[in-house]
Design an enzyme around this catalytic site. Structure first.
Site, PDB file in Angstrom:
ATOM      1  N   SER A 150       0.819  -1.209   0.000  1.00  0.00           N
ATOM      2  CA  SER A 150       0.000   0.000   0.000  1.00  0.00           C
ATOM      3  C   SER A 150       0.850   1.255   0.000  1.00  0.00           C
ATOM      4  O   SER A 150       0.376   2.335   0.293  1.00  0.00           O
ATOM      5  CB  SER A 150      -0.948   0.002   1.197  1.00  0.00           C
ATOM      6  OG  SER A 150      -0.186   0.011   2.367  1.00  0.00           O
ATOM      7  N   SER A 151       2.144   1.118  -0.329  1.00  0.00           N
ATOM      8  CA  SER A 151       2.981   2.320  -0.391  1.00  0.00           C
ATOM      9  C   SER A 151       2.519   3.214  -1.535  1.00  0.00           C
ATOM     10  O   SER A 151       2.953   4.341  -1.671  1.00  0.00           O
ATOM     11  CB  SER A 151       4.447   1.933  -0.570  1.00  0.00           C
ATOM     12  OG  SER A 151       4.621   1.110  -1.693  1.00  0.00           O
ATOM     13  N   CYS A 152       1.623   2.675  -2.369  1.00  0.00           N
ATOM     14  CA  CYS A 152       1.182   3.408  -3.559  1.00  0.00           C
ATOM     15  C   CYS A 152      -0.028   4.278  -3.241  1.00  0.00           C
ATOM     16  O   CYS A 152      -1.160   3.843  -3.409  1.00  0.00           O
ATOM     17  CB  CYS A 152       0.819   2.445  -4.661  1.00  0.00           C
ATOM     18  SG  CYS A 152       2.052   1.186  -4.917  1.00  0.00           S
ATOM     19  N   VAL A 153       0.198   5.484  -2.714  1.00  0.00           N
ATOM     20  CA  VAL A 153      -0.940   6.379  -2.469  1.00  0.00           C
ATOM     21  C   VAL A 153      -0.630   7.778  -2.944  1.00  0.00           C
ATOM     22  O   VAL A 153       0.507   8.144  -3.037  1.00  0.00           O
ATOM     23  CB  VAL A 153      -1.350   6.448  -0.993  1.00  0.00           C
ATOM     24  CG1 VAL A 153      -2.226   5.279  -0.648  1.00  0.00           C
ATOM     25  CG2 VAL A 153      -0.159   6.513  -0.101  1.00  0.00           C
ATOM     26  N   THR A 178      -1.675   6.263  -8.813  1.00  0.00           N
ATOM     27  CA  THR A 178      -1.690   4.938  -8.207  1.00  0.00           C
ATOM     28  C   THR A 178      -2.996   4.195  -8.418  1.00  0.00           C
ATOM     29  O   THR A 178      -3.003   3.016  -8.689  1.00  0.00           O
ATOM     30  CB  THR A 178      -1.449   5.062  -6.703  1.00  0.00           C
ATOM     31  OG1 THR A 178      -2.355   6.028  -6.201  1.00  0.00           O
ATOM     32  CG2 THR A 178      -0.030   5.492  -6.448  1.00  0.00           C
TER      33      THR A 178
END
Lengths: 103, 410
Positions: free
Chosen positions: A100-103, B198
């Site tokens: 979830s580092s993708c924000v 994202t």
């Protein structure tokens, strides 16, 4: 969500191909999943996968940088092990949710 | 007297000082806020400086304008936090005790984390626009720029304001068109993510927008180093991209003070309960804004929405009640797309940005994931709102929890 069979076991996968239930994971499943993508998993690969599973279980946010500092492999080495998206592929084979580092 | 300590007087810390000042009994509580700098920057404005839309004086005001009377302000570098003893050490030896503390020390850019980035081309042909110095240097550079390869690269995730680099390339495209040199400029957007953004729906919309503007997207590119002699950026998988001018979002990390205090993760962000905003380690410490590791955008809008939740939970903690308020990760970002237009996204931990209207369902006036003039005016007006309403902790007509009303599932 979809169901897929690897190594004779049914696995629930998200739309993006990540495990819905991390407990369904086994080394055999991981090996077969990787094989489908044309990748043969070695002991070094499994060391990374086990590390990711251990970290994910504690709820830690995973990043390529973090794996690079793990002592198992540096970032460059990680790219050699899992070409074209090391964290993307390694977390798939490790049976954990999409990082979830993708924000 | 009980002591409430706030570390950091940026957007998050200043907002909390104002909110708490209104509800705390002055006889019972002393609020103290600490920051090393005296200037408050309107950071969303940095983006406009390279294109001569804003100048330095448009984005700075003294921090002291925004502190309520009665709040004790200390300008000092923070040495470290000793949570076990409820105290904070300042540079020079001063010790601050607290009963409760809010950490709002934000995130900072760390170009030194990428080999070659701060080499001989730094601020000559390589620029960031996340600092006032970088934004102003780039403004000067662009004034004499006649064409070539402009590369915008994102070093690491997470970083502050996830849409800013997209806005940057859109504004650059419009700026060069206006200057009459668009045909001489190649623009490339380089990201470690798998697409322009994202989350899938927004990524598609923004990806299409960049394609329309003839901006090339290079995805899954994780920058290892910059080669100053060849003028290339090199990825861990050995891909190389040439540039004439490189604009970069450097690695973002939390304050080094967090590292000194042993409170951070590998990027110095503080492990924090993503719903209650309480520090994982100390029950009397809360974390607001970019300093925490909660999995949502690092942005002022997030700090603003989270501040209401933090307020509720802090009061509950003080009164020994369970922490019932739950932050949902709500973020709301205007996206400047050039030519006087803008897009808007609104999302949280569980719901990706979706099309629709905002804030009023079916009415707007703002359009979600749509490229409109009125969205651009929203961004323009926001600077006034920021200085006059947001920082002062006043009510805004937008709920802390994201709402599905007005959004369309696709």
């Amino acid at each position: 969500m979809s169901e897929k069979t690897f190594a004779g076991k049914i696995v629930n996968l998200s739309d993006e191909g990540y495990f819905e239930d991390s407990s369904q994971w086994s080394r055999e499943i991981a090996a077969e999943m990787a094989k489908e993508d044309g990748l043969e998993l070695t002991e070094k690969h499994f060391e990374v996968l086990e590390y990711l599973r251990k970290e994910a279980a504690t709820g830690a946010a995973l990043s390529i940088r973090k794996v690079g500092k793990s002592g198992i492999v540096d970032i460059k080495g990680l790219y050699v092990l899992f070409p074209g998206g090391p964290l993307k592929f390694s977390s798939k084979y490790a049976g954990i949710a999409k990082p979830s580092s993708c924000v | 007297m009980k002591k409430l300590l706030i570390l950091g007087a940026g957007t998050a810390g200043t907002m909390m000082a104002n909110k708490l000042h209104k509800v705390f009994d002055k006889e019972e509580w002393q609020i103290t806020i600490v920051d090393q700098y005296k200037t408050h920057y309107y950071q969303p404005g940095f983006l406009f400086i390279p294109f001569n839309i804003y100048n330095k004086q448009d984005v700075i005001k003294p921090k002291s304008n925004f502190f309520p009377p009665g709040v004790k302000v200390i300008y000092s570098v923070i040495d470290k936090i000793v949570g076990e003893e409820n105290k904070v050490l300042l540079e020079g030896g001063q010790v601050l005790q607290y009963d409760y503390m809010i950490i709002a020390t934000g995130t900072e850019t760390r170009p030194d984390e990428t080999p070659g980035l701060k080499g001989k081309l730094w601020y000559k042909e390589i620029f960031d626009f996340y600092t006032i110095e970088g934004a102003c240097a780039l403004q000067r550079y662009f004034k004499n720029f006649t064409g070539g390869k402009l590369v915008m690269v994102i070093s690491e995730i997470p970083y502050k304001c996830p849409v800013a680099p997209i806005e940057f390339v859109c504004l650059a495209e419009a700026y060069f068109t206006k200057k009459g040199i668009r045909d001489k400029v190649d623009i490339t957007y380089v990201t470690p993510m798998s697409g322009a953004f994202t989350k899938p729906v927004a990524s598609k919309m923004l990806g299409d927008l960049l394609e329309e503007k003839n901006i090339h997207v290079e995805s899954d590119f994780y920058m290892e180093r910059v080669d100053n002699d060849k003028k290339t950026i090199v990825a861990y998988d050995e891909r190389e991209i040439e540039f004439d001018v490189l604009t970069v979002v450097p690695v973002n990390m939390g304050s080094e003070m967090i590292e000194r205090s042993g409170l951070g993760d590998d990027l110095n962000f503080i492990p924090t309960d993503k719903h209650t905003l309480q520090s994982d380690k100390f029950k009397n410490v809360f974390v607001l804004g970019d300093a925490s590791n909660i999995p949502t955008s690092k942005a002022g809008s997030v700090a603003h929405f989270a501040a209401e939740i933090l307020m509720d939970n802090l009061m509950s903690a003080i009164e020994a009640r369970p922490l019932l308020a739950k932050f949902d990760g709500h973020a709301n970002c205007y996206i400047e797309t050039g030519y006087g237009k803008g897009a808007l996204i609104d999302f949280n931990y569980d719901t990706e940005p979706l099309p629709g209207t905002f804030p009023l369902p079916g009415i707007g006036p703002f359009g979600l994931l749509k490229n409109t003039k009125i969205n651009h005016y929203g961004k323009v007006m926001f600077r006034w709102i920021y200085w006059h309403i947001l920082l002062k902790g006043k009510e805004m007509p937008i709920e802390a929890d994201m709402t599905m009303a007005g959004k369309k599932r696709i």
